[in-house]
Enzyme design. Structure first.
Site: not given
Ligand code: F6P
Length: 483
Positions: A157, A364
């Site tokens: 992602h 991002d």
């Molecule tokens: O960007 C990838 C991602 O999985 C997002 O969907 C999310 O905002 C972040 O990384 C993970 O965040 P967290 O550490 O709060 O799970």
């Protein structure tokens, strides 16, 4: 065929709960609709083995959610340590922030191995496994060690950075090699694919042919699968949200004032300091906007035990106080800064109430807030999206006003342009962006990836027999070839 989706963070079905992060919010509607089983962390840790760790299972529409406690001894080293203090900064091109110890790497691998053992409960000959994100780069390799012959897919992602940056992560070669156990690796953009393929070439001498790389582990298909949103679902939610008390209160508090909105986790990749600086500059160069416009910045606290995040949180608090102190009036606050999360349904209403959406990350993977802001708009009087050219979403949303988030002056001037844009131009840009969003929804993304995974796995079996990769070139939803 059963589909098992695995991610670190999962989302519960409650629409009124605040949601952290794009991945969890994005997967929820597709799991609900597709009938997949979604497995992830319960958010708790325990000392029990993966066999004894109780699985909490909940119904999720046609699908199910299974949550398990991750090992207490390794959770910190895995989540705060290797995943978010080594991989995350590298993946977002911040090698200066990489902090990694050997213990953290050990914990990361241990949690990947733990999850693989836990997944044996879901092993059926006809099941496909789709692993999400940087927390589980090595999970496919662990599953293969346990004898899984099933289709194994992986989607990242975040961005994949330049080779020189990922090289700053200890054990990066081991991890990249482990990724080749997947039948299919998906990235958000073609740039990410290129960066990854360059690592394969320079570090392992591997070449991509027709989107497929052949290694000692077999064949791996590699491609870009830009993630989308549930466009119509989000738009309907945003319309309904008008009656939500938080949304009504926001509208009432504005009087005749106009609103710009930013919604982000507190994360250095999101460009929050530069964004606040751009609003500071806006009120300097266009004082007529004072008392006429304000920024609602929702900054959800995130990963607060990590020093870089704690530092950022303090820096933002100081900066907002400073800007509000200098430009504010007794009856007007330039930056409404909220350190908390809101549910998706309320956010839709906030987006619709805002004339400008500011999504200006330094890096991002995709940024689904950009897409949600667009989907939430009133077609007759849509707001303007100001979007960083370093968000994956910039590839599709070329009708947004794109900015360089390092150029504060440029951002300030672009926000001023957004605030002055006539309704005809706003509509034209919005319609163009909606066409793109509808051409690549989350449902198409999900189906496209799963179909390609099945195809890649089937071709893998043929390759094992003939030694020649046999996979058709991939097509995207609009018919273009990937590679
Ligand atoms: O960007 C990838 C991602 O999985 C997002 O969907 C999310 O905002 C972040 O990384 C993970 O965040 P967290 O550490 O709060 O799970």
């Amino acid at each position: 065929m059963d589909l098992v989706v695995v991610s670190n963070r999962v989302a519960r079905a409650k629409a009124n709960e605040p949601m952290t992060g794009g991945l969890a919010a994005a997967l929820l509607p597709v799991v609900e609709k597709s009938g997949a089983i979604w497995i992830g962390s319960s958010g708790k840790v325990s000392d029990t083995s993966e066999k004894d760790s109780p699985l909490k299972i909940e119904q999720l529409g046609a699908g199910a959610l299974a949550m398990l406690d991750l090992p207490a001894a390794h959770y910190g080293g895995y989540y705060e340590g290797f995943a978010n203090s080594a991989l995350w900064p590298a993946l977002h091109s911040r090698p200066d922030l990489i902090r990694a110890s050997q213990d953290d790497y050990t914990s990361y691998r241990e949690v990947n191995a733990f999850m693989a053992r836990a997944l044996t409960r879901f092993k059926k000959p006809a099941a496909a496994f789709w692993i999400q994100d940087y927390h589980f780069l090595a999970l496919g390799a662990e599953l293969r060690k346990l004898g899984f012959k099933n289709p194994l897919g992986f989607f990242l992602h975040t961005p994949w950075p330049a080779r020189a940056v990922i090289a700053g992560v200890p054990h990066h070669r081991e991890l990249i090699e482990a990724m080749l156990s997947y039948d299919l690796i998906g990235f958000q953009t073609e740039d990410d694919v290129e960066n990854f393929v360059r690592c394969l070439k320079m570090d392992f001498g591997l070449q991509l042919h027709d989107g497929v790389v052949m290694s000692r582990f077999g064949t791996t298909r590699i491609g870009a699968f830009p993630i989308g949103i549930d466009v119509e679902g989000f738009a309907a939610q945003a319309r309904r949200a008008a009656s939500h008390p938080d949304v009504s209160r926001l509208r009432m508090s504005l009087g005749g004032e106009r609103l710009a909105i930013g919604v982000d986790r507190v994360d250095y990749s999101k460009g929050l300091v530069n964004r606040i600086a751009a609003f500071d500059r806006l009120f300097e160069i266009e004082p007529s906007f004072k008392r006429e416009v304000s920024l609602l910045q929702i900054a959800t606290p995130s990963r607060g035990t990590i020093e870089a995040y704690d530092d950022l949180q303090s820096e933002l608090a100081r900066q907002v106080t400073d800007v509000n102190g200098r430009h504010g009036e007794v009856d007007w606050i330039p930056i409404r800064y909220l350190n908390k999360g809101f549910s998706q349904s309320v956010l839709g209403g906030f987006y619709r109430a805002a004339q400008v959406g500011v999504v200006t990350p330094l890096q991002d993977g995709m940024n689904l807030v950009a897409k949600e802001y667009v989907a939430a708009q009133n077609p007759a009087d849509p707001g303007v999206l100001v979007l960083s050219k370093f968000a994956g979403a910039a590839n599709e949303l070329d009708a947004a006003l794109q900015v360089n988030p390092h150029d504060i002056e440029g951002m300030a001037r672009t926000i001023a342009t957004a605030l002055s844009m006539p309704v005809q131009e706003r509509r034209m840009r919005w319609e163009s962006m909606m066409r793109k969003l509808r051409a690549g929804t989350i449902h198409q993304w999900f189906a496209g990836f799963v179909d390609t995974l099945i195809e890649a796995h089937a071709a893998q079996d043929l390759t094992a027999i003939s030694g020649v990769p046999r996979i058709k070139p991939l097509r995207t939803a609009d018919g273009a070839f990937l590679h």
